[in-house]
Design a protein around this motif. Structure first.
Motif, PDB file in Angstrom:
ATOM      1  N   MET A 124       0.855  -1.196   0.000  1.00 31.78           N
ATOM      2  CA  MET A 124       0.000   0.000   0.000  1.00 31.78           C
ATOM      3  C   MET A 124       0.886   1.240   0.000  1.00 31.78           C
ATOM      4  O   MET A 124       1.595   1.488   0.974  1.00 31.78           O
ATOM      5  CB  MET A 124      -0.885   0.018   1.255  1.00 31.78           C
ATOM      6  N   ARG A 125       0.836   1.994  -1.090  1.00 35.01           N
ATOM      7  CA  ARG A 125       1.705   3.173  -1.190  1.00 35.01           C
ATOM      8  C   ARG A 125       0.853   4.442  -1.226  1.00 35.01           C
ATOM      9  O   ARG A 125      -0.023   4.608  -2.081  1.00 35.01           O
ATOM     10  CB  ARG A 125       2.573   3.076  -2.451  1.00 35.01           C
ATOM     11  N   LEU A 126       1.090   5.314  -0.249  1.00 37.94           N
ATOM     12  CA  LEU A 126       0.389   6.607  -0.176  1.00 37.94           C
ATOM     13  C   LEU A 126       1.336   7.696  -0.657  1.00 37.94           C
ATOM     14  O   LEU A 126       2.428   7.856  -0.106  1.00 37.94           O
ATOM     15  CB  LEU A 126      -0.036   6.898   1.271  1.00 37.94           C
ATOM     16  N   VAL A 127       0.931   8.424  -1.682  1.00 35.61           N
ATOM     17  CA  VAL A 127       1.697   9.592  -2.126  1.00 35.61           C
ATOM     18  C   VAL A 127       0.919  10.842  -1.731  1.00 35.61           C
ATOM     19  O   VAL A 127      -0.286  10.933  -1.963  1.00 35.61           O
ATOM     20  CB  VAL A 127       1.963   9.566  -3.646  1.00 35.61           C
ATOM     21  N   VAL A 128       1.624  11.764  -1.088  1.00 33.97           N
ATOM     22  CA  VAL A 128       1.010  13.012  -0.644  1.00 33.97           C
ATOM     23  C   VAL A 128       1.554  14.145  -1.498  1.00 33.97           C
ATOM     24  O   VAL A 128       2.768  14.362  -1.558  1.00 33.97           O
ATOM     25  CB  VAL A 128       1.333  13.265   0.855  1.00 33.97           C
ATOM     26  N   LEU A 129       0.660  14.846  -2.201  1.00 39.22           N
ATOM     27  CA  LEU A 129       1.082  16.009  -2.995  1.00 39.22           C
ATOM     28  C   LEU A 129       0.852  17.264  -2.165  1.00 39.22           C
ATOM     29  O   LEU A 129      -0.279  17.603  -1.823  1.00 39.22           O
ATOM     30  CB  LEU A 129       0.280  16.090  -4.300  1.00 39.22           C
ATOM     31  N   GLY A 130       1.947  17.953  -1.818  1.00 39.78           N
ATOM     32  CA  GLY A 130       1.862  19.157  -0.990  1.00 39.78           C
ATOM     33  C   GLY A 130       2.362  18.882   0.415  1.00 39.78           C
ATOM     34  O   GLY A 130       1.815  18.030   1.121  1.00 39.78           O
ATOM     35  N   GLY A 131       3.416  19.597   0.808  1.00 40.36           N
ATOM     36  CA  GLY A 131       4.039  19.353   2.113  1.00 40.36           C
ATOM     37  C   GLY A 131       3.698  20.406   3.140  1.00 40.36           C
ATOM     38  O   GLY A 131       4.564  20.835   3.911  1.00 40.36           O
ATOM     39  N   GLY A 132       2.426  20.832   3.154  1.00 37.51           N
ATOM     40  CA  GLY A 132       1.981  21.797   4.165  1.00 37.51           C
ATOM     41  C   GLY A 132       1.310  21.083   5.324  1.00 37.51           C
ATOM     42  O   GLY A 132       1.532  19.894   5.570  1.00 37.51           O
ATOM     43  N   GLU A 133       0.452  21.791   6.043  1.00 38.44           N
ATOM     44  CA  GLU A 133      -0.196  21.253   7.250  1.00 38.44           C
ATOM     45  C   GLU A 133      -1.004  19.982   6.941  1.00 38.44           C
ATOM     46  O   GLU A 133      -0.853  18.962   7.598  1.00 38.44           O
ATOM     47  CB  GLU A 133      -1.094  22.330   7.867  1.00 38.44           C
ATOM     48  N   SER A 134      -1.850  20.043   5.907  1.00 37.67           N
ATOM     49  CA  SER A 134      -2.704  18.872   5.637  1.00 37.67           C
ATOM     50  C   SER A 134      -1.872  17.729   5.075  1.00 37.67           C
ATOM     51  O   SER A 134      -2.103  16.552   5.390  1.00 37.67           O
ATOM     52  CB  SER A 134      -3.865  19.229   4.692  1.00 37.67           C
ATOM     53  N   GLY A 135      -0.873  18.046   4.255  1.00 34.52           N
ATOM     54  CA  GLY A 135      -0.033  17.008   3.658  1.00 34.52           C
ATOM     55  C   GLY A 135       0.786  16.254   4.686  1.00 34.52           C
ATOM     56  O   GLY A 135       0.831  15.016   4.693  1.00 34.52           O
ATOM     57  N   VAL A 136       1.423  16.993   5.577  1.00 31.64           N
ATOM     58  CA  VAL A 136       2.281  16.366   6.589  1.00 31.64           C
ATOM     59  C   VAL A 136       1.418  15.570   7.578  1.00 31.64           C
ATOM     60  O   VAL A 136       1.782  14.457   7.983  1.00 31.64           O
ATOM     61  CB  VAL A 136       3.150  17.432   7.297  1.00 31.64           C
ATOM     62  N   GLY A 137       0.277  16.104   7.942  1.00 37.85           N
ATOM     63  CA  GLY A 137      -0.645  15.374   8.826  1.00 37.85           C
ATOM     64  C   GLY A 137      -1.079  14.050   8.213  1.00 37.85           C
ATOM     65  O   GLY A 137      -1.100  13.006   8.874  1.00 37.85           O
ATOM     66  N   THR A 138      -1.405  14.094   6.910  1.00 38.06           N
ATOM     67  CA  THR A 138      -1.819  12.875   6.206  1.00 38.06           C
ATOM     68  C   THR A 138      -0.677  11.866   6.151  1.00 38.06           C
ATOM     69  O   THR A 138      -0.878  10.658   6.330  1.00 38.06           O
ATOM     70  CB  THR A 138      -2.284  13.223   4.772  1.00 38.06           C
ATOM     71  N   ALA A 139       0.532  12.368   5.897  1.00 34.71           N
ATOM     72  CA  ALA A 139       1.711  11.492   5.820  1.00 34.71           C
ATOM     73  C   ALA A 139       1.922  10.752   7.144  1.00 34.71           C
ATOM     74  O   ALA A 139       2.183   9.543   7.177  1.00 34.71           O
ATOM     75  CB  ALA A 139       2.943  12.312   5.451  1.00 34.71           C
ATOM     76  N   ILE A 140       1.775  11.483   8.246  1.00 28.17           N
ATOM     77  CA  ILE A 140       1.973  10.872   9.576  1.00 28.17           C
ATOM     78  C   ILE A 140       0.903   9.816   9.847  1.00 28.17           C
ATOM     79  O   ILE A 140       1.198   8.719  10.342  1.00 28.17           O
ATOM     80  CB  ILE A 140       1.986  11.976  10.659  1.00 28.17           C
ATOM     81  N   LEU A 141      -0.346  10.131   9.494  1.00 30.55           N
ATOM     82  CA  LEU A 141      -1.432   9.156   9.684  1.00 30.55           C
ATOM     83  C   LEU A 141      -1.199   7.931   8.796  1.00 30.55           C
ATOM     84  O   LEU A 141      -1.349   6.789   9.239  1.00 30.55           O
ATOM     85  CB  LEU A 141      -2.785   9.810   9.364  1.00 30.55           C
ATOM     86  N   GLY A 142      -0.802   8.173   7.537  1.00 31.57           N
ATOM     87  CA  GLY A 142      -0.554   7.067   6.608  1.00 31.57           C
ATOM     88  C   GLY A 142       0.529   6.132   7.125  1.00 31.57           C
ATOM     89  O   GLY A 142       0.388   4.901   7.098  1.00 31.57           O
ATOM     90  N   LYS A 143       1.598   6.732   7.633  1.00 25.19           N
ATOM     91  CA  LYS A 143       2.716   5.919   8.161  1.00 25.19           C
ATOM     92  C   LYS A 143       2.232   5.071   9.343  1.00 25.19           C
ATOM     93  O   LYS A 143       2.545   3.886   9.449  1.00 25.19           O
ATOM     94  CB  LYS A 143       3.832   6.883   8.595  1.00 25.19           C
ATOM     95  N   GLU A 144       1.447   5.703  10.220  1.00 24.94           N
ATOM     96  CA  GLU A 144       0.954   4.973  11.390  1.00 24.94           C
ATOM     97  C   GLU A 144       0.057   3.798  10.982  1.00 24.94           C
ATOM     98  O   GLU A 144       0.005   2.782  11.663  1.00 24.94           O
ATOM     99  CB  GLU A 144       0.178   5.924  12.312  1.00 24.94           C
TER     100      GLU A 144
END
Length: 443
Positions: A1-21
């Motif tokens: 399962m690969r999550l790509v996040v476009l945009g490294g702002g508040e919503s992007g970084v939050g999503t990345a952290i949730l995805g990793k968890e």
């Protein structure tokens, strides 16, 4: 399962952290620069990222892509993802799948921040375990990782709603709809209206849609389209058995055979549009079964939202008001409508297809001078050049405030209400509002 996040702002970084968890392999890609604080967080969480580029080989192998709301659908990389059939969703859609909390989703062209903050204030003051997110404050996805709230109040922009598939708020609010961001909707107003109504598309008979029954775009849509949600209208002119309205300077909210009443002058927020925001927020409080005394107290002590009709200072009996958050004509209409003294109006910025005719009668009645603060002010000058006695162009906030002061006499108001986006001269509307407040303090 690969999550790509476009945009490294508040919503992007939050999503990345949730995805990793949640066990995703995560990659963050930003076409611009990522702020240092976010880079540090990504590094600390061992999340791969890139900036100032989109590497196709790293993006087009995604299982799912979270696109930040600021990135248009027309961008090449997004088009390629869609062509390949890879789901491109918003942070709200991604995060909602990982929480059992109920959400109150609030959208609209204007008033959504005030309504969101007021709703949160009402629920929090009542002792509910409630979070605040969406288009405001800390990323919703991030909170889903770190906090365990029972409910969330989410401010939702049309861009965030464009990226939902299954998300549904238990309670949805549409504050109003007026033309905005049309550059992102092929300059078709109906596309933008449909986008706002995505907030209710997954709602069931168990859910609620609170809406402005005085708003033509909203009432037309509801006449021609179906939602399964239970409808709760609010209005300044109509009365309802179930809903909210104003009569004899009293706000009345009737929901589930229970009435709530409060004199409008006891409500801290002022202006007709704020009475609507108060009716919407109070309707939520009633649905969440909050005590009447708590609702009354919260409505009477609410401080309002920064950069939204915010009183800054009175200097030599001239009131300075910061309404930098007014990034469209409709928001500025509310601001001018609430002025009771001769007004020097600071206006301008990046025009989003504005029609200034809507403001003409208010400008004739209330505005004595205009200070144009933008790189290109031609449309404003063409619209109002013959309407006001004094008009001047400036290209920085200090000059804008100094020139505005020159046009004032005792008892006047200086109003910053730009009706435009801020990106020509400022980082964002907050930066614009803060520079205004600083310039006023320097007078």
């Amino acid at each position: 399962m690969r999550l790509v996040v476009l945009g490294g702002g508040e919503s992007g970084v939050g999503t990345a952290i949730l995805g990793k968890e949640k066990g995703y392999e995560v990659f963050v890609s930003d076409f611009g620069k990522i702020k240092d604080k976010y880079k540090q967080i990504l590094t600390d969480n061992k999340i791969a990222f890139e900036e100032e580029q989109h590497t196709e080989s790293e993006i087009l192998n995604a299982t799912v892509v979270m696109k930040s709301p600021g990135i248009p659908e027309k961008v090449a990389i997004v088009k390629k993802l869609v062509e390949k059939g890879i789901p491109v969703i918003s942070e709200i859609e991604f995060a909602a799948a990982f929480t059992k909390a109920i959400t109150i989703g609030i959208t609209g062209s204007n008033g959504k921040t005030t309504t969101t903050m007021l709703t949160y204030h009402l629920l929090k003051s009542a002792g509910l375990n409630v979070g605040l997110g969406g288009n405001i404050g800390k990323s919703f996805a991030w909170q889903v990782v770190e906090d365990s709230f029972d409910s969330y109040v989410l401010e939702l922009s049309s861009f965030q709603l464009d990226g939902i598939v299954n998300y549904k708020p238990h309670i949805a609010i549409i504050t109003n709809i007026s033309p905005d961001h049309l550059d992102r909707y092929d300059y078709k107003y109906e596309n933008y209206i449909d986008s706002k109504f995505r907030i209710t598309m997954n709602q069931t008979e168990e859910d609620y849609l609170i809406y402005d029954a005085d708003d033509e775009a909203i009432t037309n849509w509801l006449q021609n389209n179906k939602t399964r949600a239970k409808l709760i209208p609010f209005s300044l002119t109509k009365m309802f058995e179930e809903g909210a309205f104003i009569k004899d300077n009293t706000m009345k909210v009737s929901i589930n055979q229970e009435d709530f009443k409060m004199e409008t002058e006891a409500i801290a927020l002022e202006g007709k549009h704020n009475m609507k925001n108060a009716m919407a927020a109070t309707s939520v409080a009633k649905l969440m079964q909050i005590r009447k005394a708590t609702i009354r107290e919260s409505l009477s002590n609410f401080q309002g939202v920064e950069h939204r009709l915010e009183s800054v200072l009175k200097i030599q009996n001239v009131q300075y008001i910061n309404d930098s958050k007014a990034t469209n004509v409709n928001a500025t209409f509310f601001a001018l409508d609430s002025m009771n003294t001769p007004t020097v109006w600071i206006v301008g910025g990046v025009d989003k297809g504005n029609d200034y005719n809507e403001l003409m009668s208010l400008v004739r009645e209330k505005v004595k001078a205009i200070v144009c603060l933008g790189v290109d002010n031609k449309k404003i000058i063409d619209a109002f050049g013959d309407v006001v006695d004094d008009m001047i162009e400036v290209n920085n906030m200090n000059d804008a405030v100094k020139m505005a002061q020159r046009f004032t006499e005792k008892g006047d108001t200086v109003l910053l209400s730009p009706a435009c986006a801020s990106f020509d001269l400022f980082e964002n509307y907050e930066d614009r509002g803060n520079q205004f407040k600083q310039a006023v303090q320097n007078l």
